[in-house]
Design a protein around this motif. Structure first.
Motif, PDB file in Angstrom:
ATOM      1  N   VAL A   1       0.836  -1.202   0.000  1.00  0.00           N
ATOM      2  CA  VAL A   1       0.000   0.000   0.000  1.00  0.00           C
ATOM      3  C   VAL A   1       0.872   1.254   0.000  1.00  0.00           C
ATOM      4  O   VAL A   1       0.621   2.212  -0.742  1.00  0.00           O
ATOM      5  N   VAL A   2       1.917   1.250   0.834  1.00  0.00           N
ATOM      6  CA  VAL A   2       2.835   2.392   0.874  1.00  0.00           C
ATOM      7  C   VAL A   2       3.502   2.594  -0.481  1.00  0.00           C
ATOM      8  O   VAL A   2       3.619   3.726  -0.977  1.00  0.00           O
ATOM      9  N   ALA A   3       3.940   1.496  -1.102  1.00  0.00           N
ATOM     10  CA  ALA A   3       4.564   1.577  -2.420  1.00  0.00           C
ATOM     11  C   ALA A   3       3.595   2.151  -3.446  1.00  0.00           C
ATOM     12  O   ALA A   3       3.970   2.989  -4.277  1.00  0.00           O
ATOM     13  N   PHE A   4       2.340   1.733  -3.385  1.00  0.00           N
ATOM     14  CA  PHE A   4       1.335   2.217  -4.333  1.00  0.00           C
ATOM     15  C   PHE A   4       1.182   3.732  -4.239  1.00  0.00           C
ATOM     16  O   PHE A   4       1.234   4.441  -5.257  1.00  0.00           O
ATOM     17  N   PHE A   5       1.002   4.243  -3.033  1.00  0.00           N
ATOM     18  CA  PHE A   5       0.804   5.684  -2.886  1.00  0.00           C
ATOM     19  C   PHE A   5       2.095   6.454  -3.175  1.00  0.00           C
ATOM     20  O   PHE A   5       2.050   7.566  -3.713  1.00  0.00           O
ATOM     21  N   GLY A   6       3.245   5.863  -2.857  1.00  0.00           N
ATOM     22  CA  GLY A   6       4.507   6.513  -3.174  1.00  0.00           C
ATOM     23  C   GLY A   6       4.705   6.662  -4.669  1.00  0.00           C
ATOM     24  O   GLY A   6       5.122   7.725  -5.157  1.00  0.00           O
ATOM     25  N   ILE A   7       4.416   5.612  -5.414  1.00  0.00           N
ATOM     26  CA  ILE A   7       4.527   5.671  -6.876  1.00  0.00           C
ATOM     27  C   ILE A   7       3.541   6.682  -7.442  1.00  0.00           C
ATOM     28  O   ILE A   7       3.862   7.460  -8.344  1.00  0.00           O
ATOM     29  N   THR A   8       2.328   6.677  -6.904  1.00  0.00           N
ATOM     30  CA  THR A   8       1.299   7.604  -7.368  1.00  0.00           C
ATOM     31  C   THR A   8       1.753   9.056  -7.248  1.00  0.00           C
ATOM     32  O   THR A   8       1.579   9.864  -8.170  1.00  0.00           O
ATOM     33  N   VAL A   9       2.361   9.399  -6.135  1.00  0.00           N
ATOM     34  CA  VAL A   9       2.718  10.787  -5.849  1.00  0.00           C
ATOM     35  C   VAL A   9       4.054  11.188  -6.457  1.00  0.00           C
ATOM     36  O   VAL A   9       4.197  12.307  -6.993  1.00  0.00           O
ATOM     37  N   LEU A  10       5.048  10.291  -6.433  1.00  0.00           N
ATOM     38  CA  LEU A  10       6.422  10.702  -6.725  1.00  0.00           C
ATOM     39  C   LEU A  10       6.950  10.317  -8.103  1.00  0.00           C
ATOM     40  O   LEU A  10       7.832  10.995  -8.632  1.00  0.00           O
ATOM     41  N   VAL A  11       6.467   9.228  -8.660  1.00  0.00           N
ATOM     42  CA  VAL A  11       6.992   8.791  -9.955  1.00  0.00           C
ATOM     43  C   VAL A  11       6.274   9.536 -11.072  1.00  0.00           C
ATOM     44  O   VAL A  11       5.039   9.533 -11.127  1.00  0.00           O
ATOM     45  N   PRO A  12       7.017  10.203 -11.959  1.00  0.00           N
ATOM     46  CA  PRO A  12       6.385  10.974 -13.039  1.00  0.00           C
ATOM     47  C   PRO A  12       5.764  10.081 -14.100  1.00  0.00           C
ATOM     48  O   PRO A  12       6.097   8.893 -14.202  1.00  0.00           O
ATOM     49  N   ARG A  13       4.870  10.657 -14.865  1.00  0.00           N
ATOM     50  CA  ARG A  13       4.347   9.944 -16.035  1.00  0.00           C
ATOM     51  C   ARG A  13       5.489   9.785 -17.020  1.00  0.00           C
ATOM     52  O   ARG A  13       6.286  10.685 -17.232  1.00  0.00           O
ATOM     53  N   ILE A  14       5.556   8.616 -17.638  1.00  0.00           N
ATOM     54  CA  ILE A  14       6.651   8.319 -18.564  1.00  0.00           C
ATOM     55  C   ILE A  14       6.060   7.871 -19.888  1.00  0.00           C
ATOM     56  O   ILE A  14       5.289   6.915 -19.944  1.00  0.00           O
ATOM     57  N   THR A  15       6.412   8.580 -20.934  1.00  0.00           N
ATOM     58  CA  THR A  15       5.974   8.206 -22.273  1.00  0.00           C
ATOM     59  C   THR A  15       7.015   7.271 -22.853  1.00  0.00           C
ATOM     60  O   THR A  15       8.102   7.699 -23.238  1.00  0.00           O
ATOM     61  N   SER A  16       6.714   6.007 -22.891  1.00  0.00           N
ATOM     62  CA  SER A  16       7.691   5.013 -23.327  1.00  0.00           C
ATOM     63  C   SER A  16       7.709   4.868 -24.838  1.00  0.00           C
ATOM     64  O   SER A  16       6.667   4.704 -25.473  1.00  0.00           O
ATOM     65  N   LYS A  17       8.905   4.941 -25.404  1.00  0.00           N
ATOM     66  CA  LYS A  17       9.073   4.667 -26.821  1.00  0.00           C
ATOM     67  C   LYS A  17       9.910   3.414 -27.016  1.00  0.00           C
ATOM     68  O   LYS A  17      10.468   3.181 -28.065  1.00  0.00           O
ATOM     69  N   SER A  18      10.009   2.627 -25.968  1.00  0.00           N
ATOM     70  CA  SER A  18      10.777   1.390 -26.054  1.00  0.00           C
ATOM     71  C   SER A  18      10.099   0.435 -27.026  1.00  0.00           C
ATOM     72  O   SER A  18       8.872   0.310 -27.045  1.00  0.00           O
ATOM     73  N   ALA A  19      10.925  -0.232 -27.839  1.00  0.00           N
ATOM     74  CA  ALA A  19      10.387  -1.227 -28.749  1.00  0.00           C
ATOM     75  C   ALA A  19       9.740  -2.348 -27.948  1.00  0.00           C
ATOM     76  O   ALA A  19      10.203  -2.707 -26.876  1.00  0.00           O
ATOM     77  N   ILE A  20       8.644  -2.885 -28.469  1.00  0.00           N
ATOM     78  CA  ILE A  20       7.905  -3.910 -27.752  1.00  0.00           C
ATOM     79  C   ILE A  20       7.541  -5.046 -28.694  1.00  0.00           C
ATOM     80  O   ILE A  20       7.722  -4.953 -29.908  1.00  0.00           O
ATOM     81  N   GLY A  21       7.022  -6.114 -28.147  1.00  0.00           N
ATOM     82  CA  GLY A  21       6.524  -7.230 -28.936  1.00  0.00           C
ATOM     83  C   GLY A  21       7.589  -8.265 -29.238  1.00  0.00           C
ATOM     84  O   GLY A  21       8.754  -8.164 -28.847  1.00  0.00           O
ATOM     85  N   LEU A  22       7.171  -9.299 -29.967  1.00  0.00           N
ATOM     86  CA  LEU A  22       8.069 -10.400 -30.284  1.00  0.00           C
ATOM     87  C   LEU A  22       9.250  -9.960 -31.128  1.00  0.00           C
ATOM     88  O   LEU A  22      10.373 -10.440 -30.946  1.00  0.00           O
ATOM     89  N   GLU A  23       9.024  -9.038 -32.066  1.00  0.00           N
ATOM     90  CA  GLU A  23      10.115  -8.588 -32.923  1.00  0.00           C
ATOM     91  C   GLU A  23      11.187  -7.878 -32.111  1.00  0.00           C
ATOM     92  O   GLU A  23      12.389  -8.050 -32.349  1.00  0.00           O
ATOM     93  N   ALA A  24      10.756  -7.057 -31.162  1.00  0.00           N
ATOM     94  CA  ALA A  24      11.721  -6.372 -30.294  1.00  0.00           C
ATOM     95  C   ALA A  24      12.492  -7.381 -29.454  1.00  0.00           C
ATOM     96  O   ALA A  24      13.710  -7.253 -29.270  1.00  0.00           O
ATOM     97  N   LEU A  25      11.789  -8.396 -28.946  1.00  0.00           N
ATOM     98  CA  LEU A  25      12.448  -9.429 -28.152  1.00  0.00           C
ATOM     99  C   LEU A  25      13.457 -10.197 -29.004  1.00  0.00           C
ATOM    100  O   LEU A  25      14.581 -10.476 -28.555  1.00  0.00           O
ATOM    101  N   LYS A  26      13.068 -10.504 -30.247  1.00  0.00           N
ATOM    102  CA  LYS A  26      13.990 -11.199 -31.149  1.00  0.00           C
ATOM    103  C   LYS A  26      15.213 -10.337 -31.440  1.00  0.00           C
ATOM    104  O   LYS A  26      16.343 -10.834 -31.516  1.00  0.00           O
ATOM    105  N   SER A  27      14.983  -9.046 -31.603  1.00  0.00           N
ATOM    106  CA  SER A  27      16.091  -8.124 -31.859  1.00  0.00           C
ATOM    107  C   SER A  27      17.074  -8.106 -30.701  1.00  0.00           C
ATOM    108  O   SER A  27      18.295  -8.110 -30.894  1.00  0.00           O
ATOM    109  N   VAL A  28      16.545  -8.095 -29.490  1.00  0.00           N
ATOM    110  CA  VAL A  28      17.406  -8.127 -28.299  1.00  0.00           C
ATOM    111  C   VAL A  28      18.224  -9.407 -28.277  1.00  0.00           C
ATOM    112  O   VAL A  28      19.431  -9.390 -27.992  1.00  0.00           O
TER     113      VAL A  28
END
Length: 406
Positions: A181-208
């Protein structure tokens, strides 16, 4: 706060975000390890064997490994902050369910539920830390965030054991639910919104998986972590072979090892961004030397020498854990999520293999032989480390691509 500024400077909110992420890693790892200190209490409470309860701990690691890969393929397009919050809620549900079970089957299901959140959370947390700090702080951020792992390793078993003995094993799970519960509220208040542009999906995994550099890191991780856990899983039996070490002192030795691990995280944070390869190489060689020394020294080491060896081992292991994670994040470029997921999977697989290999060796040979073999094996990983590049050219300013503050 603008994206450009956030890519250049560390702000108070950035530091606080890292520390709440560290608290979150503490919560997920203590949830994984705490049942080790509750084996007898839970077994008696549910009228099953201790080995059956132990299986829920082993299962946690294996399910976590699969969960990390699953997350990189299917959950990569979910906003990081939203996913962290969702996974924290799942962890909360797992702990509440575990605290209220009346049968082993339901406890088993609760642990599987928690493990699903664990793997995905660990895979996500590294990419999240990278996204909220400038590139030159990646190592520092990783050290802080994964300092929660070291803290959980120190406190999870003794604290859960104490709670189980004096208050009951269900209260231990209620405590972990409260931490969630503490972690949940801490993340809610302190961690910024992050717009992820990380590659995803099977193709990204294969690339890695096609990256020779990442494969070298994964291979070195697998070898080093397997050897470490093969030896560390049986640190108790080895300590019991020492004539000048009383049984009552063994918990103190382990506590010193854990405190050394926390100190190692601090030292690693200071040097790792400038001296990544040197930090990992020295850490590997120190552990290799300690393990071979302990394996060759017989049963007559003084308490002072044993304490010194445990402190060196504890400090050095942080350089390995944080170092390899940092290296993956540096070299992953825009594939931080799948690259980190594969790393988490290898790490968890290494834990399972190490414990199994150690069990086989201890059943067939003296525990000292295990330490010699583990020391040699972890020493060999330095050959892989030496061949891994540290160039940041491929890993452009990741935070510039990912970060969007509230």
């Amino acid at each position: 706060m603008t994206s450009e500024k956030s890519a250049q400077d560390m702000t108070l909110k950035s530091w606080l975000a890292l520390f709440i992420l560290a608290f979150s890693t503490f919560t997920i790892v203590i949830t994984e390890l705490a049942p080790v200190g509750l084996l007898t209490s839970i077994a008696e409470g549910l009228s099953v064997s201790e080995s059956a309860i132990g299986m829920t701990v082993s299962l946690y690691a294996w399910v976590g490994a699969l969960s990390a890969l699953f997350a990189s393929v299917f959950l990569g397009n979910v906003a990081k902050k939203r996913l962290l919050l969702t996974l924290t809620v799942v962890l909360l549900m797992s702990n509440v369910l575990a605290a209220t079970v009346s049968t082993y089957t339901v406890l088993f299901a609760a642990r599987v539920l928690g493990a699903l959140a664990h793997g995905a959370f660990w895979a996500m947390i590294g990419a999240t830390a990278v996204a909220i700090v400038p590139t030159r702080y990646i190592g520092t951020a990783t050290s802080i965030v994964f300092g929660g792992v070291s803290a959980a390793s120190v406190f999870s078993v003794p604290v859960s054991n104490y709670i189980g003995i004096h208050f009951g094993w269900r209260q231990a799970f209620w405590l972990m639910a409260a931490l969630s519960v503490v972690a949940f509220f801490g993340i809610t208040v302190l961690v910024p919104r992050i717009t992820s542009k990380s590659a995803i999906g099977l193709e990204a995994l294969k690339s890695v998986l096609k990256s020779s550099t990442l494969w070298k890191i994964y291979s070195a991780t697998l070898l080093a972590v397997t050897a470490h856990f093969a030896a560390f899983t049986y640190i108790g039996p080895w300590l019991q072979t020492q004539h000048f070490l009383t049984t009552s002192i063994i918990p103190v030795v382990l506590f010193f090892y854990g405190i050394a691990g926390l100190a190692g995280n601090f030292l690693t944070a200071i040097v790792i961004d400038k001296y990544l390869k040197v930090t990992v190489s020295v850490s590997v060689l120190l552990i290799s030397t300690v393990l071979v020394f302990l394996g060759l020294s017989g049963a007559s080491l003084s308490a002072t020498v044993i304490f010194a060896a445990m402190v060196i081992w504890g400090v050095a292991v942080s350089g390995i854990f944080v170092g390899f994670q940092t290296w993956v994040l540096r070299m992953a470029d825009h594939k931080t999520f799948p690259a980190s997921s594969v790393y988490v999977s290898f790490f968890n697989i290494a834990i399972g293999i190490g414990a199994s290999a150690g069990a086989w060796m201890v059943s067939a040979f003296p525990v000292q032989r295990l330490y010699i073999v583990a020391g040699v094996a972890i020493g060999l990983s330095v050959l892989l480390v030496a061949s891994i590049p540290t160039c940041m050219g491929a890993a452009r300013t990741i935070s510039e691509k990912f970060y969007e503050s509230n």
